[in-house]
Design a protein around this motif. Structure first.
Motif, PDB file in Angstrom:
ATOM      1  N   VAL A 131       0.838  -1.202   0.000  1.00 60.52           N
ATOM      2  CA  VAL A 131       0.000   0.000   0.000  1.00 60.52           C
ATOM      3  C   VAL A 131       0.871   1.248   0.000  1.00 60.52           C
ATOM      4  N   ALA A 132       1.956   1.217   0.783  1.00 61.07           N
ATOM      5  CA  ALA A 132       2.865   2.359   0.852  1.00 61.07           C
ATOM      6  C   ALA A 132       3.510   2.628  -0.503  1.00 61.07           C
ATOM      7  N   VAL A 133       3.897   1.561  -1.196  1.00 58.93           N
ATOM      8  CA  VAL A 133       4.531   1.719  -2.506  1.00 58.93           C
ATOM      9  C   VAL A 133       3.529   2.268  -3.520  1.00 58.93           C
ATOM     10  N   ILE A 134       2.348   1.697  -3.533  1.00 58.70           N
ATOM     11  CA  ILE A 134       1.324   2.143  -4.489  1.00 58.70           C
ATOM     12  C   ILE A 134       0.980   3.610  -4.287  1.00 58.70           C
ATOM     13  N   ASN A 135       0.975   4.053  -3.009  1.00 62.41           N
ATOM     14  CA  ASN A 135       0.615   5.440  -2.700  1.00 62.41           C
ATOM     15  C   ASN A 135       1.823   6.336  -2.470  1.00 62.41           C
ATOM     16  N   ASP A 136       3.038   5.774  -2.602  1.00 61.30           N
ATOM     17  CA  ASP A 136       4.276   6.530  -2.368  1.00 61.30           C
ATOM     18  C   ASP A 136       4.233   7.219  -1.004  1.00 61.30           C
ATOM     19  N   SER A 137       3.846   6.420   0.031  1.00 62.66           N
ATOM     20  CA  SER A 137       3.616   6.965   1.371  1.00 62.66           C
ATOM     21  C   SER A 137       4.672   6.476   2.359  1.00 62.66           C
ATOM     22  N   VAL A 138       5.498   7.387   2.852  1.00 59.31           N
ATOM     23  CA  VAL A 138       6.515   7.035   3.840  1.00 59.31           C
ATOM     24  C   VAL A 138       5.873   6.673   5.172  1.00 59.31           C
ATOM     25  N   ILE A 139       4.798   7.361   5.542  1.00 58.68           N
ATOM     26  CA  ILE A 139       4.135   7.109   6.823  1.00 58.68           C
ATOM     27  C   ILE A 139       3.635   5.669   6.890  1.00 58.68           C
ATOM     28  N   THR A 140       2.983   5.216   5.816  1.00 56.43           N
ATOM     29  CA  THR A 140       2.501   3.835   5.785  1.00 56.43           C
ATOM     30  C   THR A 140       3.658   2.853   5.815  1.00 56.43           C
ATOM     31  N   LEU A 141       4.761   3.202   5.167  1.00 58.23           N
ATOM     32  CA  LEU A 141       5.929   2.332   5.147  1.00 58.23           C
ATOM     33  C   LEU A 141       6.529   2.186   6.545  1.00 58.23           C
ATOM     34  N   VAL A 142       6.586   3.275   7.293  1.00 63.43           N
ATOM     35  CA  VAL A 142       7.082   3.212   8.667  1.00 63.43           C
ATOM     36  C   VAL A 142       6.187   2.301   9.511  1.00 63.43           C
ATOM     37  N   GLY A 143       4.884   2.400   9.278  1.00 62.03           N
ATOM     38  CA  GLY A 143       3.963   1.512   9.986  1.00 62.03           C
ATOM     39  C   GLY A 143       4.253   0.057   9.688  1.00 62.03           C
ATOM     40  N   ALA A 144       4.568  -0.259   8.430  1.00 60.55           N
ATOM     41  CA  ALA A 144       4.898  -1.629   8.054  1.00 60.55           C
ATOM     42  C   ALA A 144       6.156  -2.101   8.766  1.00 60.55           C
ATOM     43  N   MET A 145       7.157  -1.221   8.881  1.00 56.20           N
ATOM     44  CA  MET A 145       8.403  -1.574   9.555  1.00 56.20           C
ATOM     45  C   MET A 145       8.173  -1.896  11.032  1.00 56.20           C
ATOM     46  N   VAL A 146       7.333  -1.116  11.677  1.00 56.73           N
ATOM     47  CA  VAL A 146       7.084  -1.320  13.101  1.00 56.73           C
ATOM     48  C   VAL A 146       6.284  -2.602  13.335  1.00 56.73           C
ATOM     49  N   VAL A 147       5.342  -2.894  12.448  1.00 54.45           N
ATOM     50  CA  VAL A 147       4.497  -4.084  12.594  1.00 54.45           C
ATOM     51  C   VAL A 147       5.292  -5.365  12.360  1.00 54.45           C
ATOM     52  N   SER A 148       6.268  -5.306  11.473  1.00 48.21           N
ATOM     53  CA  SER A 148       6.990  -6.521  11.071  1.00 48.21           C
ATOM     54  C   SER A 148       7.691  -7.196  12.249  1.00 48.21           C
ATOM     55  N   PRO A 149       7.584  -8.530  12.356  1.00 49.65           N
ATOM     56  CA  PRO A 149       8.231  -9.269  13.446  1.00 49.65           C
ATOM     57  C   PRO A 149       9.555  -9.913  13.030  1.00 49.65           C
ATOM     58  N   ASP A 150      10.119  -9.501  11.895  1.00 47.16           N
ATOM     59  CA  ASP A 150      11.258 -10.234  11.347  1.00 47.16           C
ATOM     60  C   ASP A 150      12.560 -10.017  12.111  1.00 47.16           C
ATOM     61  N   PHE A 151      12.658  -8.989  12.944  1.00 49.88           N
ATOM     62  CA  PHE A 151      13.903  -8.797  13.687  1.00 49.88           C
ATOM     63  C   PHE A 151      14.129  -9.932  14.688  1.00 49.88           C
ATOM     64  N   GLY A 152      13.047 -10.522  15.191  1.00 44.86           N
ATOM     65  CA  GLY A 152      13.179 -11.629  16.139  1.00 44.86           C
ATOM     66  C   GLY A 152      13.998 -12.782  15.583  1.00 44.86           C
ATOM     67  N   PRO A 153      13.625 -13.332  14.414  1.00 42.44           N
ATOM     68  CA  PRO A 153      14.429 -14.417  13.834  1.00 42.44           C
ATOM     69  C   PRO A 153      15.849 -13.990  13.459  1.00 42.44           C
ATOM     70  N   LEU A 154      16.014 -12.741  13.005  1.00 36.18           N
ATOM     71  CA  LEU A 154      17.354 -12.275  12.661  1.00 36.18           C
ATOM     72  C   LEU A 154      18.249 -12.244  13.904  1.00 36.18           C
ATOM     73  N   ALA A 155      17.695 -11.761  15.011  1.00 36.26           N
ATOM     74  CA  ALA A 155      18.454 -11.765  16.266  1.00 36.26           C
ATOM     75  C   ALA A 155      18.723 -13.189  16.731  1.00 36.26           C
ATOM     76  N   ALA A 156      17.749 -14.070  16.549  1.00 29.79           N
ATOM     77  CA  ALA A 156      17.929 -15.465  16.949  1.00 29.79           C
ATOM     78  C   ALA A 156      19.028 -16.138  16.141  1.00 29.79           C
ATOM     79  N   LEU A 157      19.146 -15.788  14.860  1.00 30.79           N
ATOM     80  CA  LEU A 157      20.236 -16.324  14.041  1.00 30.79           C
ATOM     81  C   LEU A 157      21.586 -15.934  14.631  1.00 30.79           C
ATOM     82  N   ALA A 158      21.715 -14.656  14.997  1.00 28.19           N
ATOM     83  CA  ALA A 158      22.974 -14.176  15.581  1.00 28.19           C
ATOM     84  C   ALA A 158      23.266 -14.884  16.901  1.00 28.19           C
ATOM     85  N   VAL A 159      22.257 -14.994  17.746  1.00 26.41           N
ATOM     86  CA  VAL A 159      22.439 -15.651  19.044  1.00 26.41           C
ATOM     87  C   VAL A 159      22.787 -17.126  18.853  1.00 26.41           C
ATOM     88  N   GLY A 160      22.107 -17.775  17.912  1.00 23.16           N
ATOM     89  CA  GLY A 160      22.361 -19.188  17.655  1.00 23.16           C
ATOM     90  C   GLY A 160      23.760 -19.442  17.145  1.00 23.16           C
TER      91      GLY A 160
END
Length: 320
Positions: A131-160
């Motif tokens: 939606v952010a890309v289609i509307n060229d919206s930085v605000i919506t993109l920031v919302g997507a970044m905050v919602v995303s849970p992908d940092f958890g697995p990335l941190a787990a990879l480092a810890v592992g």
């Protein structure tokens, strides 16, 4: 300071009490004899300075307490106690610089688990990116970044990797390896439907301005990923977890995945490849920086464990 709770069998109670009594970094030791029913035994509680929490957990494990009972540890956010402050002052190091390995394993292990909640948040984040890309919206993109849970697995990879925990690496790899394709597939289907419904004009991709940084890979892509990975690991291994929000909106993982999908639906394969490369750069950068930061911080706590072992205390140094 951290709150320690031990449910131990009768055979372990004396050893646990003696260990905690002799530890200078422990305050407010309380023993409730005979209240345990499974196992039959005592419940022992204490306030432990974060600087010695890792050492105390290892010594309790060496006694075999977790095999016959339970050891739990949780942070204390507010405490008014002169005795606790004195216990904290009596140990070397600083609380902010101390890694509690078992706490880190538990946190990253839970955050990297592949389940419906993880898939749901990752899919919603990818859809918000579309939606952010289609509307060229930085605000919506920031919302997507905050919602995303992908940092958890990335941190787990480092810890592992640092802790040589293959189970944690496998769990994180599964979450990322399955989560991203599923989220991207759902996003692709809905983006395609939006195109059929006239909500998305593929020619608009060429005129993007606000979110064009997503697919523009350059030296700073790696720099930002490395800094975000280092900051994220520092936040996880200290009491500065509020900094994680800044980490979430710094890494370009979900934005790159979502942009790649939109570009693919639009038939813009050049930008699709660039966005996919951005995704790989960020995944690698965050993981490498997280591992290096954790290695550095773990070395910071080794002298404390070695000094206590040489001083005649029970237990000894050991790996995770």
């Amino acid at each position: 300071m951290m709150h320690l709770r031990v449910v131990c069998a009768l055979r372990d109670s004396a050893a646990v009490t003696d260990l905690l009594t002799k530890e200078p970094g422990v305050a407010h030791l309380a023993v409730a004899p005979g209240v345990g029913r499974r196992p039959v035994g005592d419940v022992i509680e204490a306030v432990v300075a974060r600087e010695v929490a890792e050492d105390v957990l290892r010594r309790l494990t060496a006694l075999g307490v977790p095999h016959r009972g339970e050891v739990s540890l949780r942070p204390i956010h507010t405490m008014l106690s002169d005795a606790a402050e004195e216990a904290e002052r009596s140990v070397a190091g600083s609380a902010g610089g101390t890694v509690v390995w078992d706490e880190l394993i538990a946190t990253t292990g839970e955050e990297s688990r592949l389940n419906s909640v993880f898939l749901g948040f990752l899919t919603i984040a990818c859809l918000l990116t579309a939606v952010a890309v289609i509307n060229d919206s930085v605000i919506t993109l920031v919302g997507a970044m905050v919602v995303s849970p992908d940092f958890g697995p990335l941190a787990a990879l480092a810890v592992g990797v640092v802790g040589r925990r293959r189970d944690l690496v496998a769990r994180a790899g599964l979450a990322l390896g399955v989560g991203f394709p599923v989220a991207m597939l759902v996003t692709a289907v809905l983006t395609w439907l939006a195109r059929l419904g006239g909500l998305f004009d593929p020619s608009e991709l060429a005129g993007l301005r606000a979110v064009s940084f997503i697919y523009q890979v350059g030296p700073f892509s790696a720099v930002v990923a490395l800094l975000a990975g280092a900051a994220g690991m520092m936040a996880l291994t200290s009491e500065k977890t509020s900094a994680l929000v800044g980490v979430f909106i710094s890494i370009t993982t979900v934005p790159a995945a979502g942009f790649a999908v939109v570009a693919a639906v639009a038939g813009d394969w050049t930008r699709c490849r660039e966005a996919a490369l951005q995704l790989l750069v960020n995944v690698a950068g965050v993981t490498v920086a997280g591992a290096l930061t954790l290695l550095r911080r773990r070395r910071h706590v080794v002298p404390l464990r070695v000094r206590r072992t040489r001083g005649g205390g029970p237990g000894g140094p050991g790996g995770p």
